[in-house]
Scaffold this motif. Sequence first.
Motif, short mmCIF file in Angstrom:
data_model
loop_
_atom_site.label_atom_id
_atom_site.label_comp_id
_atom_site.label_asym_id
_atom_site.label_seq_id
_atom_site.Cartn_x
_atom_site.Cartn_y
_atom_site.Cartn_z
N THR A 1 -8.16 -3.61 -4.77
CA THR A 1 -8.37 -2.14 -3.62
C THR A 1 -9.15 -2.14 -3.15
O THR A 1 -9.53 -3.07 -1.71
N PHE A 2 -9.53 -1.49 -2.04
CA PHE A 2 -9.35 -0.45 -0.92
C PHE A 2 -10.81 -0.77 -0.11
O PHE A 2 -12.00 -1.03 -1.54
N VAL B 1 1.14 -1.05 -0.36
CA VAL B 1 0.01 -0.03 0.45
C VAL B 1 0.93 1.47 -0.27
O VAL B 1 2.07 1.55 0.52
N HIS C 1 -10.09 4.92 7.26
CA HIS C 1 -8.38 5.02 8.17
C HIS C 1 -7.38 5.90 8.30
O HIS C 1 -6.95 6.75 7.09
N TYR D 1 -5.27 5.96 5.89
CA TYR D 1 -5.11 5.63 4.16
C TYR D 1 -6.59 6.55 3.85
O TYR D 1 -6.91 7.00 2.35
N LEU E 1 -13.72 2.10 3.71
CA LEU E 1 -12.42 2.18 4.47
C LEU E 1 -13.10 3.62 4.62
O LEU E 1 -12.84 5.11 3.97
N LEU F 1 -3.43 0.37 -3.30
CA LEU F 1 -2.80 -0.88 -3.41
C LEU F 1 -2.54 -1.74 -4.83
O LEU F 1 -2.87 -1.37 -5.33
N ILE G 1 -8.67 -2.97 5.97
CA ILE G 1 -7.75 -2.24 4.76
C ILE G 1 -9.19 -2.83 3.15
O ILE G 1 -9.07 -1.84 2.70
N THR G 2 -8.75 -3.92 3.62
CA THR G 2 -9.03 -4.67 1.81
C THR G 2 -10.46 -5.09 1.73
O THR G 2 -11.06 -4.63 0.58
N GLY H 1 -8.93 6.14 0.86
CA GLY H 1 -8.17 5.22 0.15
C GLY H 1 -8.16 5.82 -1.79
O GLY H 1 -7.81 5.09 -2.05
#
Length: 204
Positions: free
Chosen positions: A163-164, A83, A170, A173, A168, A181, A112-113, A176
């Motif tokens: 992709t995120f 990332v 975060h 991030y 998300l 990623l 995250i994912t 995103g």
Amino acid sequence: MTRNDDTTDGRTDAKSTGSSPTASEIGSLADPDDLRERETVACSERDRVLPAEKFDALRERYERIDGVVQVGVTNDDGAVLLVGEPPYAPPGGNVEAGEDWVAAAERAMTTITGVDVRVDDAVAFERTAFRSGGDADASFHADSVLFEASLVDPPAGYREDPTFADDLDHPLYGDGSEHALAWVDAVTDDVHENHRGDVDAFLD
């Protein structure tokens, strides 16, 4: 393992502190010191002296958590999921107080994912002794574990174009939109200099 503290400075949303629905190969890890008994895990210790202001901020952070995890998700082509903007680094997050380290790694990656992730094994354990440049008697230690992991039943196309998570939010991030990623199959200048050894370990 050389950790860049800036890349793991955020707290992932602890939606679950229990085990993932998919059983990890490593099972669980309550105490990272146990990894010292495993010949396959690279264990290291290092000392870092920080300016007083940065030392105080980092010590305050580590008083609230047990440590940090970083996770290298690999695919069948031998690439690792990183990332960044770039530069790229293995994603990860904090281990909340009392949380199992494997569960923390799976939670961080799923956050995250948006995809279930199974931790396969521990790769490295590092204990860093931080000391204050403004006070020779001020110190604390911080633990970090690097895990290898796999995606579990990702949606169609995810292995080609990761992709995120849709929701998300975060600390590092954001949503995103300003990060990416990416599957990386070689250590290049796009990999953060503090993480090139970690990435290389997954690519061997």
